[in-house]
Design a protein around this motif. Structure first.
Motif, PDB file in Angstrom:
ATOM      1  N   THR A 151     -52.251 -38.909 -21.211  1.00 57.75           N
ATOM      2  CA  THR A 151     -50.872 -38.845 -21.682  1.00 57.75           C
ATOM      3  C   THR A 151     -50.303 -40.258 -21.740  1.00 57.75           C
ATOM      4  O   THR A 151     -50.511 -41.055 -20.829  1.00 57.75           O
ATOM      5  N   LEU A 152     -49.603 -40.548 -22.816  1.00 59.02           N
ATOM      6  CA  LEU A 152     -49.009 -41.861 -23.004  1.00 59.02           C
ATOM      7  C   LEU A 152     -47.529 -41.789 -22.626  1.00 59.02           C
ATOM      8  O   LEU A 152     -46.810 -40.906 -23.093  1.00 59.02           O
ATOM      9  N   TYR A 153     -47.090 -42.725 -21.781  1.00 57.55           N
ATOM     10  CA  TYR A 153     -45.697 -42.786 -21.337  1.00 57.55           C
ATOM     11  C   TYR A 153     -45.069 -44.097 -21.779  1.00 57.55           C
ATOM     12  O   TYR A 153     -45.754 -45.116 -21.897  1.00 57.55           O
ATOM     13  N   TRP A 154     -43.777 -44.090 -21.993  1.00 51.06           N
ATOM     14  CA  TRP A 154     -43.033 -45.308 -22.267  1.00 51.06           C
ATOM     15  C   TRP A 154     -41.556 -45.052 -21.968  1.00 51.06           C
ATOM     16  O   TRP A 154     -41.129 -43.910 -21.763  1.00 51.06           O
ATOM     17  N   THR A 155     -40.794 -46.110 -21.908  1.00 52.34           N
ATOM     18  CA  THR A 155     -39.370 -45.987 -21.663  1.00 52.34           C
ATOM     19  C   THR A 155     -38.593 -46.631 -22.804  1.00 52.34           C
ATOM     20  O   THR A 155     -39.111 -47.453 -23.561  1.00 52.34           O
ATOM     21  N   LEU A 156     -37.346 -46.256 -22.903  1.00 50.65           N
ATOM     22  CA  LEU A 156     -36.394 -46.909 -23.794  1.00 50.65           C
ATOM     23  C   LEU A 156     -35.033 -46.769 -23.146  1.00 50.65           C
ATOM     24  O   LEU A 156     -34.517 -45.651 -23.020  1.00 50.65           O
ATOM     25  N   GLY A 157     -34.492 -47.894 -22.667  1.00 49.93           N
ATOM     26  CA  GLY A 157     -33.247 -47.817 -21.911  1.00 49.93           C
ATOM     27  C   GLY A 157     -33.461 -46.973 -20.670  1.00 49.93           C
ATOM     28  O   GLY A 157     -34.461 -47.127 -19.968  1.00 49.93           O
ATOM     29  N   PRO A 158     -32.552 -46.016 -20.412  1.00 50.89           N
ATOM     30  CA  PRO A 158     -32.679 -45.200 -19.197  1.00 50.89           C
ATOM     31  C   PRO A 158     -33.494 -43.927 -19.386  1.00 50.89           C
ATOM     32  O   PRO A 158     -33.408 -43.009 -18.586  1.00 50.89           O
ATOM     33  N   LYS A 159     -34.299 -43.836 -20.446  1.00 52.29           N
ATOM     34  CA  LYS A 159     -35.053 -42.612 -20.713  1.00 52.29           C
ATOM     35  C   LYS A 159     -36.551 -42.851 -20.650  1.00 52.29           C
ATOM     36  O   LYS A 159     -37.052 -43.898 -21.045  1.00 52.29           O
ATOM     37  N   LEU A 160     -37.264 -41.832 -20.151  1.00 49.99           N
ATOM     38  CA  LEU A 160     -38.721 -41.819 -20.081  1.00 49.99           C
ATOM     39  C   LEU A 160     -39.249 -40.849 -21.129  1.00 49.99           C
ATOM     40  O   LEU A 160     -38.797 -39.706 -21.213  1.00 49.99           O
ATOM     41  N   SER A 162     -42.878 -39.272 -23.290  1.00 53.12           N
ATOM     42  CA  SER A 162     -44.320 -39.058 -23.142  1.00 53.12           C
ATOM     43  C   SER A 162     -44.855 -38.288 -24.341  1.00 53.12           C
ATOM     44  O   SER A 162     -44.111 -37.578 -25.034  1.00 53.12           O
ATOM     45  N   ALA A 163     -46.163 -38.462 -24.561  1.00 48.10           N
ATOM     46  CA  ALA A 163     -46.856 -37.712 -25.606  1.00 48.10           C
ATOM     47  C   ALA A 163     -48.303 -37.551 -25.177  1.00 48.10           C
ATOM     48  O   ALA A 163     -48.956 -38.527 -24.813  1.00 48.10           O
ATOM     49  N   MET A 165     -52.338 -36.550 -25.905  1.00 50.12           N
ATOM     50  CA  MET A 165     -53.232 -36.763 -27.033  1.00 50.12           C
ATOM     51  C   MET A 165     -53.308 -35.533 -27.928  1.00 50.12           C
ATOM     52  O   MET A 165     -53.424 -35.648 -29.147  1.00 50.12           O
ATOM     53  N   ASP A 166     -53.221 -34.346 -27.338  1.00 54.34           N
ATOM     54  CA  ASP A 166     -53.224 -33.133 -28.157  1.00 54.34           C
ATOM     55  C   ASP A 166     -52.021 -33.127 -29.092  1.00 54.34           C
ATOM     56  O   ASP A 166     -52.134 -32.774 -30.274  1.00 54.34           O
ATOM     57  N   ASP A 167     -50.861 -33.518 -28.545  1.00 53.52           N
ATOM     58  CA  ASP A 167     -49.655 -33.563 -29.378  1.00 53.52           C
ATOM     59  C   ASP A 167     -49.787 -34.617 -30.467  1.00 53.52           C
ATOM     60  O   ASP A 167     -49.461 -34.383 -31.641  1.00 53.52           O
ATOM     61  N   ILE A 168     -50.265 -35.801 -30.088  1.00 55.17           N
ATOM     62  CA  ILE A 168     -50.337 -36.915 -31.036  1.00 55.17           C
ATOM     63  C   ILE A 168     -51.254 -36.592 -32.208  1.00 55.17           C
ATOM     64  O   ILE A 168     -50.978 -36.966 -33.354  1.00 55.17           O
ATOM     65  N   HIS A 169     -52.334 -35.873 -31.949  1.00 49.96           N
ATOM     66  CA  HIS A 169     -53.289 -35.570 -33.013  1.00 49.96           C
ATOM     67  C   HIS A 169     -52.985 -34.259 -33.739  1.00 49.96           C
ATOM     68  O   HIS A 169     -53.757 -33.856 -34.616  1.00 49.96           O
ATOM     69  N   ASP A 170     -51.869 -33.643 -33.411  1.00 44.80           N
ATOM     70  CA  ASP A 170     -51.437 -32.459 -34.149  1.00 44.80           C
ATOM     71  C   ASP A 170     -50.977 -32.879 -35.545  1.00 44.80           C
ATOM     72  O   ASP A 170     -50.318 -33.902 -35.715  1.00 44.80           O
ATOM     73  N   ASP A 171     -51.321 -32.093 -36.549  1.00 42.18           N
ATOM     74  CA  ASP A 171     -50.963 -32.430 -37.932  1.00 42.18           C
ATOM     75  C   ASP A 171     -49.458 -32.520 -38.140  1.00 42.18           C
ATOM     76  O   ASP A 171     -48.995 -33.224 -39.042  1.00 42.18           O
ATOM     77  N   ASP A 172     -48.693 -31.820 -37.315  1.00 42.62           N
ATOM     78  CA  ASP A 172     -47.233 -31.810 -37.471  1.00 42.62           C
ATOM     79  C   ASP A 172     -46.536 -32.801 -36.545  1.00 42.62           C
ATOM     80  O   ASP A 172     -45.312 -32.758 -36.409  1.00 42.62           O
ATOM     81  N   PHE A 173     -47.297 -33.694 -35.897  1.00 40.08           N
ATOM     82  CA  PHE A 173     -46.694 -34.611 -34.933  1.00 40.08           C
ATOM     83  C   PHE A 173     -45.688 -35.549 -35.596  1.00 40.08           C
ATOM     84  O   PHE A 173     -45.936 -36.113 -36.651  1.00 40.08           O
ATOM     85  N   GLU A 174     -44.556 -35.695 -34.940  1.00 36.64           N
ATOM     86  CA  GLU A 174     -43.522 -36.654 -35.335  1.00 36.64           C
ATOM     87  C   GLU A 174     -43.232 -37.546 -34.138  1.00 36.64           C
ATOM     88  O   GLU A 174     -43.402 -37.133 -32.987  1.00 36.64           O
ATOM     89  N   PRO A 175     -42.797 -38.792 -34.371  1.00 38.65           N
ATOM     90  CA  PRO A 175     -42.465 -39.664 -33.242  1.00 38.65           C
ATOM     91  C   PRO A 175     -41.513 -38.975 -32.264  1.00 38.65           C
ATOM     92  O   PRO A 175     -40.593 -38.247 -32.666  1.00 38.65           O
ATOM     93  N   VAL A 176     -41.756 -39.188 -30.977  1.00 40.37           N
ATOM     94  CA  VAL A 176     -41.005 -38.506 -29.920  1.00 40.37           C
ATOM     95  C   VAL A 176     -39.584 -39.061 -29.843  1.00 40.37           C
ATOM     96  O   VAL A 176     -39.378 -40.282 -29.799  1.00 40.37           O
ATOM     97  N   THR A 177     -38.620 -38.161 -29.822  1.00 41.16           N
ATOM     98  CA  THR A 177     -37.212 -38.568 -29.706  1.00 41.16           C
ATOM     99  C   THR A 177     -36.537 -37.976 -28.481  1.00 41.16           C
ATOM    100  O   THR A 177     -35.438 -38.402 -28.117  1.00 41.16           O
TER     101      THR A 177
END
Length: 199
Positions: A151-160, A162-163, A165-177
């Motif tokens: 699982t890939l984790y990252w932060t932006l400001g005060p939020k954590l 994650s995504a 690999m199953d999600d990332i390689h899904d055909d319908d995957f969109e950047p996590v918001t």
């Protein structure tokens, strides 16, 4: 960063940091040391973000070479150097624990692409010209890291965020918001009255 067998630790030593750490310290470099302590062994005189992939005998790091940001790896003695990826706009590379993928930051967003076996040098950008590239963040990403399960984790400001690999390689995957808020509010002193500085 710990090795896959938890026996070794790699770290960077500098006083100014970053890819050009050689400019800021009298004794910069990337080092490996036994987790129980002992004398650190320098395996590179410059670079940033040292970490292991799946191989406990090979260390990956981000380096600055020929006006490009590259992903390199060496053995624990600093030999058998390989350049895996190059990108003039990258802000760091992070190899997954299974050694099959690379997360990289470009233009402040986070992307994932395959890591080819061996010493192939691939020019990889967010446009995915050479390899398939998947954008995983939206609006920026800081402090990316992989968990052992991929699982890939990252932060932006005060939020954590994650995504998996199953999600990332899904055909319908969109950047996590959607992320988890990890910030908190504390009370601060509030001054009262007036204080005048004169003369």
């Amino acid at each position: 960063s710990f090795s896959p067998d938890d026996e070794l630790v790699v770290f960077e030593r500098n006083s100014g940091g970053g890819l050009r750490s050689d400019l800021y310290s009298n004794d910069p470099g990337l080092f490996v040391v036994d987790r129980e302590g002992g004398e650190p062994l320098r395996f590179s005189e410059s670079g940033s973000l040292p970490h292991f992939g799946a191989d406990p005998l090979r260390v990956y790091f981000t380096a600055f070479e020929n006006d490009a940001i590259v992903l390199k790896s060496v053995n624990l003695l600093g030999g058998d150097a390989r350049t895996h990826m190059t990108n003039g706009m990258a802000q760091g590379y992070f190899v997954s624990p299974d050694g099959e993928r690379i997360a990289f930051r470009e233009n402040y967003n986070l992307y994932v692409t395959p890591l080819l076996p061996g010493p192939q040098k691939v020019a990889a950008t967010r446009k995915g010209d050479a390899l398939p590239v998947i954008k995983v963040s939206e609006g920026g990403a800081t402090y990316p890291s992989w968990s052992e399960d991929g699982t890939l984790y990252w932060t932006l400001g005060p939020k954590l965020f994650s995504a998996s690999m199953d999600d990332i390689h899904d055909d319908d995957f969109e950047p996590v918001t959607d992320g988890t808020t990890i910030g908190y509010t504390v009370k601060a002193d509030k001054p009262t009255g007036t204080f005048a500085l004169t003369n």
